[in-house]
Design a protein around this motif. Structure first.
Motif, mmCIF file in Angstrom:
data_model
loop_
_atom_site.group_PDB
_atom_site.id
_atom_site.type_symbol
_atom_site.label_atom_id
_atom_site.label_comp_id
_atom_site.label_asym_id
_atom_site.label_seq_id
_atom_site.Cartn_x
_atom_site.Cartn_y
_atom_site.Cartn_z
ATOM 1 N N THR A 102 33.245 -28.362 10.667
ATOM 2 C CA THR A 102 32.509 -29.055 9.614
ATOM 3 C C THR A 102 32.428 -30.541 9.942
ATOM 4 O OG1 THR A 102 33.560 -27.489 8.122
ATOM 5 C CG2 THR A 102 32.296 -29.248 7.122
ATOM 6 N N THR A 103 33.553 -31.080 10.388
ATOM 7 C CA THR A 103 33.596 -32.491 10.776
ATOM 8 C C THR A 103 32.518 -32.786 11.814
ATOM 9 O OG1 THR A 103 35.968 -32.547 10.348
ATOM 10 C CG2 THR A 103 35.086 -34.275 11.766
ATOM 11 N N THR A 166 44.596 -25.717 4.538
ATOM 12 C CA THR A 166 44.426 -26.109 3.141
ATOM 13 C C THR A 166 42.953 -26.027 2.776
ATOM 14 O OG1 THR A 166 44.782 -28.326 4.027
ATOM 15 C CG2 THR A 166 46.366 -27.549 2.402
ATOM 16 N N ALA A 410 43.292 -36.279 6.935
ATOM 17 C CA ALA A 410 42.806 -36.713 5.623
ATOM 18 C C ALA A 410 41.819 -37.881 5.718
ATOM 19 C CB ALA A 410 43.981 -37.073 4.705
ATOM 20 N N ASP A 495 45.926 -33.670 12.203
ATOM 21 C CA ASP A 495 44.982 -32.873 12.980
ATOM 22 C C ASP A 495 45.288 -33.111 14.454
ATOM 23 O OD1 ASP A 495 43.129 -31.818 10.916
ATOM 24 O OD2 ASP A 495 42.758 -33.943 10.536
HETATM 25 P P1 ADP Z 1 36.736 -28.782 9.527
HETATM 26 O O1 ADP Z 1 35.804 -27.632 9.706
HETATM 27 O O2 ADP Z 1 36.134 -30.053 10.034
HETATM 28 O O3 ADP Z 1 38.093 -28.525 10.044
HETATM 29 P P2 ADP Z 1 37.935 -28.645 6.926
HETATM 30 O O4 ADP Z 1 37.271 -28.189 5.675
HETATM 31 O O5 ADP Z 1 38.938 -27.762 7.529
HETATM 32 O O6 ADP Z 1 36.797 -28.987 7.949
HETATM 33 O O7 ADP Z 1 38.578 -30.068 6.612
HETATM 34 C C1 ADP Z 1 39.258 -30.784 7.598
HETATM 35 C C2 ADP Z 1 39.724 -32.117 7.073
HETATM 36 O O8 ADP Z 1 40.595 -31.939 5.956
HETATM 37 C C3 ADP Z 1 40.520 -32.845 8.133
HETATM 38 O O9 ADP Z 1 40.065 -34.159 8.218
HETATM 39 C C4 ADP Z 1 41.948 -32.779 7.604
HETATM 40 O O10 ADP Z 1 42.725 -33.868 8.015
HETATM 41 C C5 ADP Z 1 41.726 -32.763 6.130
HETATM 42 N N1 ADP Z 1 42.887 -32.256 5.373
HETATM 43 C C6 ADP Z 1 43.640 -31.181 5.607
HETATM 44 N N2 ADP Z 1 44.636 -31.075 4.683
HETATM 45 C C7 ADP Z 1 44.494 -32.116 3.855
HETATM 46 C C8 ADP Z 1 45.196 -32.586 2.691
HETATM 47 N N3 ADP Z 1 46.235 -31.943 2.199
HETATM 48 N N4 ADP Z 1 44.740 -33.692 2.101
HETATM 49 C C9 ADP Z 1 43.660 -34.321 2.580
HETATM 50 N N5 ADP Z 1 42.962 -33.948 3.646
HETATM 51 C C10 ADP Z 1 43.366 -32.858 4.287
#
Ligand code: ADP
Ligand code: MG
Length: 524
Positions: A102-103, A166, A410, A495
């Motif tokens: 997604t990022t 998460t 995050a 990450d």
């Molecule tokens: P992607 O497909 O890019 O991995 P995600 O929906 O999995 O998209 O979101 C990833 C983002 O969420 C990352 O930037 C990660 O650091 C962030 N993230 C994961 N856990 C948490 C949390 N508890 N609080 C805030 N951000 C989080």
């Protein structure tokens, strides 16, 4: 399309088919950019722990509910060529590092949006490409600089696994419990040379709540014994893995027998029966009590082996065969005559379990070098989403261990990278500098989106994140119902550096490729 006709020829020269469509110049750019932005927009709201899920319905009515960027993009029936390129970005991201899809898509979409504004103000595509490339390099350095110090112990790895899960639907099992299983799985297969990723497999089975998800030291196969009468459980098994048909030897040439009497026919049949009996004897003589065959097992061989109490599975896929070899230490056998003691593998237990109409074979070893995350759930939807979450979590733990470590999550690392690009942009000459600024703004979209998805005002959040990062470290931390702007390292939100690096590289590449295009020639 017509060109001037050469002398002597009459009428226009047709270069393109009558039905092909051509779009050129700014029209082409706008058409492509709009499509790319649309794709990014489609997944934007799923980013982060508070991201929403998407329900995807295909032409035949099948439903997938997911929060996983690449699944969404793959299931969407994207037809536009530029949009397809963004889907490709997500797919590459998934293949290379397993997370951050997604990022990558959101970043690519906003790099395109930035490029559109620049083109609007007459910045030449070449300057955009140049500025984006320079900004990308600065951002990559910033990611490397943000790597968290200290050993990657199990606690840290569990945190990485948890961060990747998460916001994913994992049913009623906690992300902590799953993270623990994933880290145990990776540690079990890890060698001095790294982690053989394919030795951590996920097997899904409905019929129990997701809380029953567990780690199997060994492999789980969709396989049933070839005969009902075979044992369903063998302890301390000697395992033969056979990678050829287990049956009468195939004759090299096409030999036609001319059978002229009943006696001759009986003799021929007897000879074959004897050969098959010998084959079954030879299998038993190896000492094997469980046989995994990648091809077919002849009926009479199966019957003879069943009588001798040997458990036999046939028609294993190549990956299942490989996994059994990994889990038991057997070597692949192709000719029964060549099999020696050392070719046999060992399993503490091989057992067949029934789950409703499905039968699964478990091949277990306390020290197995292939393990299986056995994902349970009430419905196909739950186990499918759980399978993706476990797969992602395994990928990120492997990326952290085998790659370049971990960075604060995050949105923190994106913000640090954006700041570095803003600072570095000043030293970039000409209009490329504007492009570098746009790149930094696109990076900002990631923490901004996390904040927006968590219910904060994105602009206010970005301003205070910036202020906090002046003196320390901050991201948009989500913990259950609470959201705060605080240090992700303290909260254990990480990450893998590789995931961020790959996202930045892939998004830049796709965006610049699309910006360079000024001519689209499409066949109908
Ligand atoms: P992607 O497909 O890019 O991995 P995600 O929906 O999995 O998209 O979101 C990833 C983002 O969420 C990352 O930037 C990660 O650091 C962030 N993230 C994961 N856990 C948490 C949390 N508890 N609080 C805030 N951000 C989080
Ligand atoms: Mg993710």
């Amino acid at each position: 399309m017509a060109a001037t006709a050469p002398r002597g020829a009459t009428g226009p020269v047709l270069v393109l088919g009558e039905d092909s469509r051509r779009t050129s110049g700014r029209d082409a750019q706008t058409w492509n950019i709009t499509a790319g932005k649309a794709v990014a927009e489609a997944v934007r709201t799923t980013l982060g722990p508070r991201g929403m899920d998407k329900m995807l319905v295909d032409a035949s009515g099948n439903v997938v509910v997911t929060n996983d960027g690449v699944s969404i993009l793959e299931e969407m029936d994207v037809e536009h060529p530029a949009a397809t390129m963004l889907v490709e970005v997500a797919r590459t991201q998934e293949d290379e590092v397993g997370d951050g899809t997604t990022t990558a898509a959101v970043l690519a979409g906003h790099l395109l949006a930035g490029a559109e504004d620049l083109l609007e103000s007459d910045v030449h595509p070449t300057a955009i490409v140049e500025g984006y490339a320079a900004a990308r390099d600065i951002a990559l350095d910033a990611v490397a600089d943000a790597t968290v110090d200290g050993e990657l112990d199990d606690d840290r790895l569990r945190a990485v696994a948890r961060s990747s899960m998460t916001g994913k639907g994992t049913g009623d099992v906690s992300a902590d419990a799953l993270a623990d299983l994933v880290v145990r799985a990776v540690r079990q297969v890890q060698t001095e040379d790294g982690v053989p990723r394919e030795d951590v497999r996920v097997h899904t089975q409905t019929g129990a709540s997701s809380g029953a998800t567990d780690l199997v030291d060994g492999v789980v196969l969709d396989a049933e014994p070839v005969r009902e009468s075979m044992p369903r459980r063998v302890e301390e098994a000697s395992v033969l893995v056979f990678d050829a048909n287990l049956g009468a030897r195939e004759t090299e040439a096409d030999v036609a027998y001319e059978v002229t009497s009943v006696d001759q026919l009986t003799a021929a049949v007897d000879a074959q029966t004897a050969e098959l009996r010998d084959l079954a004897d030879a299998v038993v003589a190896t000492g094997a009590d469980v046989v995994f065959c990648s091809k077919d097992v002849d009926d009479s061989v199966a019957a003879a082996l069943a009588k001798r109490g040997v458990l036999v599975f046939d028609s294993l896929s190549a990956s299942d065969t490989r996994a059994v070899v990994s889990a038991t230490g057997a070597s692949l056998a192709r000719d029964i005559a060549d099999v020696t003691d050392t070719d046999l593998g060992h399993a503490d237990a091989v057992r067949v379990e029934s789950y409703g109409d499905d039968a699964l074979a478990f091949v277990e070893n306390a020290d197995a070098t292939a393990v299986t995350l056995f994902a349970r759930g009430g419905t196909e939807h739950v186990v499918a989403e759980l399978e993706r979450a476990l797969g992602d979590a395994t990928d990120v733990v492997v990326a952290a261990l085998d790659g370049d470590g971990i960075v604060p999550g995050a949105g923190c690392v994106e913000l640090l990278a954006a700041d570095a690009v803003h600072d570095g942009a000043a030293s970039i000459d000409g209009r490329a500098q504007l492009a570098a600024e746009a790149f930094a703004d696109a990076l900002d979209v990631l923490p901004r989106t996390l904040a927006a998805n968590a219910g904060l005002d994105p602009i206010d959040a970005l301003v205070s994140l910036r202020a906090k990062n002046e003196t320390g470290r901050a991201g948009v931390l989500v913990d259950g119902e609470t959201v705060e702007l605080a240090d992700p390292v303290e909260a254990g939100v990480f990450d893998p550096a590789d995931v961020k690096r790959e996202a930045i590289e892939a998004a830049t590449e796709a965006a610049t490729m699309i910006v360079r295009i000024d001519d689209i020639i499409a066949a109908e």
